[in-house]
Motif scaffolding. Structure first.
Motif, mmCIF file in Angstrom:
data_model
loop_
_atom_site.group_PDB
_atom_site.id
_atom_site.type_symbol
_atom_site.label_atom_id
_atom_site.label_comp_id
_atom_site.label_asym_id
_atom_site.label_seq_id
_atom_site.Cartn_x
_atom_site.Cartn_y
_atom_site.Cartn_z
ATOM 1 N N ARG A 1 34.072 46.300 46.203
ATOM 2 C CA ARG A 1 34.380 44.890 46.440
ATOM 3 C C ARG A 1 33.134 44.129 46.908
ATOM 4 N NH1 ARG A 1 35.317 40.777 49.355
ATOM 5 N NH2 ARG A 1 34.265 41.746 51.111
ATOM 6 N N GLU B 1 31.391 41.117 44.833
ATOM 7 C CA GLU B 1 31.282 39.774 45.413
ATOM 8 C C GLU B 1 29.821 39.306 45.426
ATOM 9 O OE1 GLU B 1 34.184 38.140 48.327
ATOM 10 O OE2 GLU B 1 32.501 38.498 49.678
ATOM 11 N N PHE C 1 37.741 35.577 42.368
ATOM 12 C CA PHE C 1 37.927 36.647 41.389
ATOM 13 C C PHE C 1 38.769 37.752 42.024
ATOM 14 C CE2 PHE C 1 34.407 34.255 40.003
ATOM 15 C CZ PHE C 1 34.349 34.372 38.633
ATOM 16 N N ARG C 2 39.524 38.432 41.167
ATOM 17 C CA ARG C 2 40.391 39.505 41.675
ATOM 18 C C ARG C 2 40.398 40.633 40.653
ATOM 19 N NH1 ARG C 2 45.185 36.471 42.767
ATOM 20 N NH2 ARG C 2 46.095 37.213 40.881
ATOM 21 N N LEU C 3 40.091 41.813 41.109
ATOM 22 C CA LEU C 3 40.153 42.983 40.230
ATOM 23 C C LEU C 3 41.437 43.731 40.544
ATOM 24 C CD1 LEU C 3 37.300 45.366 39.276
ATOM 25 C CD2 LEU C 3 39.464 46.310 40.042
ATOM 26 N N LEU D 1 43.531 46.927 40.121
ATOM 27 C CA LEU D 1 43.486 48.323 39.703
ATOM 28 C C LEU D 1 44.802 48.707 39.049
ATOM 29 C CD1 LEU D 1 41.680 49.856 42.758
ATOM 30 C CD2 LEU D 1 40.907 50.002 40.418
ATOM 31 N N ALA E 1 48.466 48.341 40.496
ATOM 32 C CA ALA E 1 48.557 47.304 41.529
ATOM 33 C C ALA E 1 49.724 46.393 41.203
ATOM 34 C CB ALA E 1 47.265 46.498 41.574
ATOM 35 N N PHE F 1 35.502 37.706 45.786
ATOM 36 C CA PHE F 1 35.914 38.751 44.837
ATOM 37 C C PHE F 1 36.749 39.766 45.612
ATOM 38 C CE2 PHE F 1 36.267 41.299 41.330
ATOM 39 C CZ PHE F 1 35.447 40.936 40.274
ATOM 40 N N ASP F 2 38.008 39.902 45.239
ATOM 41 C CA ASP F 2 38.885 40.856 45.909
ATOM 42 C C ASP F 2 39.294 41.964 44.947
ATOM 43 O OD1 ASP F 2 39.031 39.680 48.436
ATOM 44 O OD2 ASP F 2 40.408 38.169 47.652
ATOM 45 N N ILE F 3 39.684 43.065 45.524
ATOM 46 C CA ILE F 3 40.242 44.153 44.710
ATOM 47 C C ILE F 3 41.669 44.386 45.175
ATOM 48 C CG2 ILE F 3 40.106 46.602 44.159
ATOM 49 C CD1 ILE F 3 37.108 46.430 44.365
ATOM 50 N N VAL F 4 42.589 44.325 44.225
ATOM 51 C CA VAL F 4 43.986 44.618 44.547
ATOM 52 C C VAL F 4 44.238 46.066 44.160
ATOM 53 C CG1 VAL F 4 46.382 43.945 44.212
ATOM 54 C CG2 VAL F 4 44.567 42.235 44.016
ATOM 55 N N ALA F 5 44.487 46.873 45.178
ATOM 56 C CA ALA F 5 44.615 48.312 44.944
ATOM 57 C C ALA F 5 46.032 48.661 44.508
ATOM 58 C CB ALA F 5 44.252 49.072 46.204
#
Lengths: 340, 244
Positions: free
Chosen positions: A57, A61, A78-80, A82, A85, B7-11
C-alpha cells in the motif's frame, strides 16, 4: 460483585485478533508482483517486509503521488481490491487470481461561467472550445458533469427523453392547468436550463462550433494575457493526449462517478440536476468509480504494461485539474483581450 | 488541510480476523446437542463472553459455509475431477508432453528445462493446502480401484506429499482452480529427490532417469520405471485425514 453473576472471561492466551496464514500467500504474491513490476523499489527494511500488504500500500501510494503531484482541486483515490475482498460496488466478477484497481473522487462543484464567457469575449468560440475539450476528454480522466450533461440528464431523467418537460407534465398532471403550473414551477424545465447557460454550452459537443487547432496555437502564442496563453497551451496538450477506452469503468447500473460538476453560477441548476439524478441512481445499481483495470498477481509484466498505459491518464488528470482550477478561480473580468 | 491522492488496499482473506462471537456447545445423551452463540465484549484487553442466544440450524449451516469458503454447493463437473468432498479435491491429469524445469547442477546445468512426456497423474489438495500427487498407469481416467504409483518427480515425498518450498500456491480448492494448481506444479523448479527409498526403478537412479528424459531418450513416458505405493485411489481418499 457476586462471582456467580460475573461474565465469563476467556483465557488471556486467547487472542482477540490474528492474521490468517491462508491469505498471506496472496499478500506476499502481490508484493512480489509489485516488486517485479517496479512499483516497490529500493530496500525494504525487515520490519516493513513482515507486513506485505502495508508495504504494498505504501509503495502504491508513493507511486501514484509521484505521478499526480501538484493537483489543485481533483484528488482521485485509488483502491486495490484483492481477490475475495467484499465489494460495496457493482464491480464485475474477476478471473481467479486477478486483483482489481479502481479509482474515484469526491464530487465538487466548480463555477466556470464567468471564465468561459470571458474567453468567448476575448476570442469568439474560445469558451466553447474549452468546454468541448473538457466534454470530450474528461470521461477518460476525471469525469466532469458539464452543462451538456445537465441538459442530457434533464432530458433522460425528468422529461422522458424529450427535448422539454411537455410530455412529462402531460403524463403526470393530465389536463389540469393549475396542477401543471404548480409542477412546472417546482421542476427542472427547459426554460430554467436555457436561462442558466448560453445556448452553446448545452449543445452537443459534436455540433458545437469551435476553434481549429491552428487558431488555438496562435492564441497560445500571441494572446495578450499570460493567463490565457497558459490555459490554451494546457488545452492543446490535453486535446493532444491519446486516450483509449482501456480504463473505463465496467459495472452494472447508472454512472455517478463524476469528480466535478461545472456550474455557470454558484449553486445553479446543474447542481440540482446532478444531485437529483445521483440520489435517485444510488437507490439501485450504480457505478461510482471513474476508472479501473485488473491484473493477475502472477504476471508482473502485464501489470507493468498497465501502469505504463496509465501514465497518459495521469498527465491528462493533471491537465484537467489545472484547467478546471484555472477556470474556477480568480477574477476573469480583468483578463485583457487582444493579441500581442 | 489540502486533500491528497490516496491508495488503499481492500483485503480479502488477508485481513486480520477479529474475535467476534463465541459458541457454547451442550452435549447430552445420544446425539442430543444444543448450542448458544454469544457476543464478545472486552474488559480492558481481556475478551468476555456476553449473554447469548440459541444457535439456529440455519445459522450453523451458514457458519459452516463461512468456515469452508472453498466448498462449493454445486456446479458443472469437469471430466478430470475425480473426487470432491467439502474443501478436499482430487483430479486427474492425463499423460501428455509438458515442460518441466530443474534447478540442480546434477542434470548438466544450473537450470535446465525441456518438454518431455509425463505419466498420468492424480493430484489431491485440501482446504489446508496439503497437496499430494501420484502417478497412474495408462491413459484411461482412473477409478477408485486404480493403483497409485509414486510420482517420479523430485520434491515429492514417499506419501505423495509435495514439498512446495517457496512456490506460490493457488487460492481455492474448487474445480475451476484445477488449472492453476497444475500450473503451480509444472511451472515450478524441481530441485532434489525427497523420497527415502526409490523414486523410480531405473538403472543409474533418479538423476540418470531425468537426465535421459531431458536428453530426449524416451519418446513416451516409460511407465515401467514407476514404483508402486501399494495403495489405491480409494485408500488415500477414504482416509484423507489420517493418512495422506
Amino acid at each position: 460483585m457476586n462471582a456467580a453473576f460475573q461474565l465469563p472471561a476467556l483465557s488471556a492466551g486467547i487472542p482477540c485478533e490474528f492474521k490468517p496464514d491462508a491469505g498471506q500467500d496472496q499478500a506476499i504474491a502481490l508484493a512480489r508482483c509489485l516488486l517485479d513490476a517496479g512499483v516497490i523499489q529500493g530496500a525494504v527494511d525487515a520490519r516493513r517486509a513482515r507486513d506485505p500488504l502495508r508495504t504494498s500500500r505504501a509503495f502504491l501510494e508513493q507511486w501514484v503521488r509521484e505521478r499526480l503531484q501538484g493537483l489543485h482541486c481533483l484528488f482521485p483515490s485509488f483502491r486495490l481490491m484483492l481477490e475475495g475482498a467484499s465489494s460495496a460496488t457493482s464491480l464485475r466478477q474477476r478471473e481467479p487470481g486477478h486483483v482489481c484497481v479502481v479509482w474515484h473522487t469526491d464530487c465538487s462543484a466548480f463555477v466556470v461561467g464567468e471564465a468561459l464567457e470571458r474567453l468567448e469575449a476575448i476570442h469568439p468560440k474560445l469558451g466553447a472550445t474549452v468546454l468541448s475539450v473538457i466534454d470530450r476528454t474528461s470521461a477518460k480522466l476525471i469525469p466532469t458533469f458539464t452543462p451538456w450533461d445537465a441538459m442530457g440528464t434533464a432530458q433522460d431523467y425528468y422529461w422522458y427523453g424529450e427535448q422539454d418537460e411537455s410530455v412529462a407534465l402531460e403524463e403526470q398532471c393530465g389536463d389540469d392547468p393549475n396542477e401543471r403550473e404548480a409542477m412546472r414551477e417546482q421542476m427542472v424545465t427547459r426554460e430554467k436550463i436555457d436561462a442558466a447557460f448560453p445556448p452553446w454550452a448545452t449543445q452537443w459537443p459534436g455540433q458545437r462550433k469551435r476553434l481549429s487547432r491552428r487558431a488555438l496555437q496562435a492564441i497560445a502564442g500571441r494572446a495578450r494575457s499570460r493567463r490565457v496563453r497558459a490555459l490554451v497551451s494546457d488545452l492543446l496538450a490535453l486535446e493532444a493526449l491519446d486516450l483509449s477506452d482501456e480504463f473505463l469503468p465496467d459495472g452494472d447500473g447508472w454512472f455517478v462517478g463524476y469528480g466535478a460538476v461545472l456550474t455557470w453560477k454558484p449553486d445553479d441548476i446543474a447542481v440540482r440536476i446532478f444531485d437529483d439524478f445521483a440520489n435517485d441512481a444510488v437507490q439501485g445499481d450504480y457505478v461510482d468509480w471513474m476508472g479501473e483495470f485488473d491484473f493477475s498477481i502472477e504476471e508482473p509484466d502485464a501489470l507493468r504494461r498497465k501502469l505504463g498505459a496509465m501514465e497518459v491518464r495521469f498527465a491528462g488528470m493533471r491537465l484537467l485539474d489545472g484547467l478546471i482550477h484555472e477556470l474556477s478561480s480568480g477574477d476573469w473580468h480583468r483578463v485583457p483581450k487582444g493579441m500581442r | 488541510m489540502k486533500p491528497a491522492v490516496t491508495f488503499d488496499i481492500v483485503a480479502g482473506r488477508e485481513a486480520p480476523l477479529r474475535l467476534s462471537k463465541a459458541i457454547l456447545l451442550y452435549r447430552g445423551g445420544g446425539d442430543a446437542a444444543f448450542a448458544t452463540v454469544h457476543e464478545i465484549g472486552l474488559r480492558g484487553k481481556a475478551p468476555l463472553i456476553l449473554e447469548g442466544k440459541a444457535l439456529t440450524p440455519g445459522a450453523a449451516v451458514q457458519l459452516a459455509l463461512d468456515l469452508a469458503k472453498n466448498a462449493k454447493r454445486g456446479g458443472f463437473v469437469p471430466e478430470c475431477l475425480l473426487y470432491l468432498d467439502g474443501d478436499t479435491m482430487a483430479w486427474w491429469v492425463p499423460p501428455a508432453r509438458r515442460h518441466i524445469a530443474f534447478r540442480t547442477t546434477e542434470l548438466g546445468a544450473p537450470e535446465r528445462g525441456e518438454v518431455v512426456p509425463h505419466p498420468g497423474l492424480v493430484f489431491k489438495v485440501d482446504g489446508r493446502r496439503r497437496w499430494h500427487v501420484w502417478a497412474v498407469a495408462g491413459a484411461a481416467r482412473p477409478s477408485e480401484a486404480s493403483p497409485l504409483l509414486q510420482a517420479p518427480y523430485f520434491n515429492v515425498y514417499g506419501d505423495g506429499g509435495i514439498c512446495t518450498g517457496n512456490v506460490s500456491l493457488p487460492d481455492g480448492t474448487t474445480a475451476e482452480r484445477i488449472e492453476a494448481w497444475n500450473q503451480a506444479f509444472f511451472g515450478s523448479f524441481f530441485t532434489h529427490p525427497n523420497v527415502q527409498g526409490k523414486l523410480v526403478t531405473y538403472r543409474g537412479g533418479a538423476m540418470k532417469f531425468w537426465r535421459d528424459m531431458l536428453d530426449g531418450r524416451h519418446a513416451e513416458f516409460p511407465e515401467r520405471v514407476l514404483v508402486s505405493t501399494g495403495r489405491t485411489l480409494a485408500d488415500v481418499l477414504a482416509h484423507r485425514e489420517s493418512s495422506a
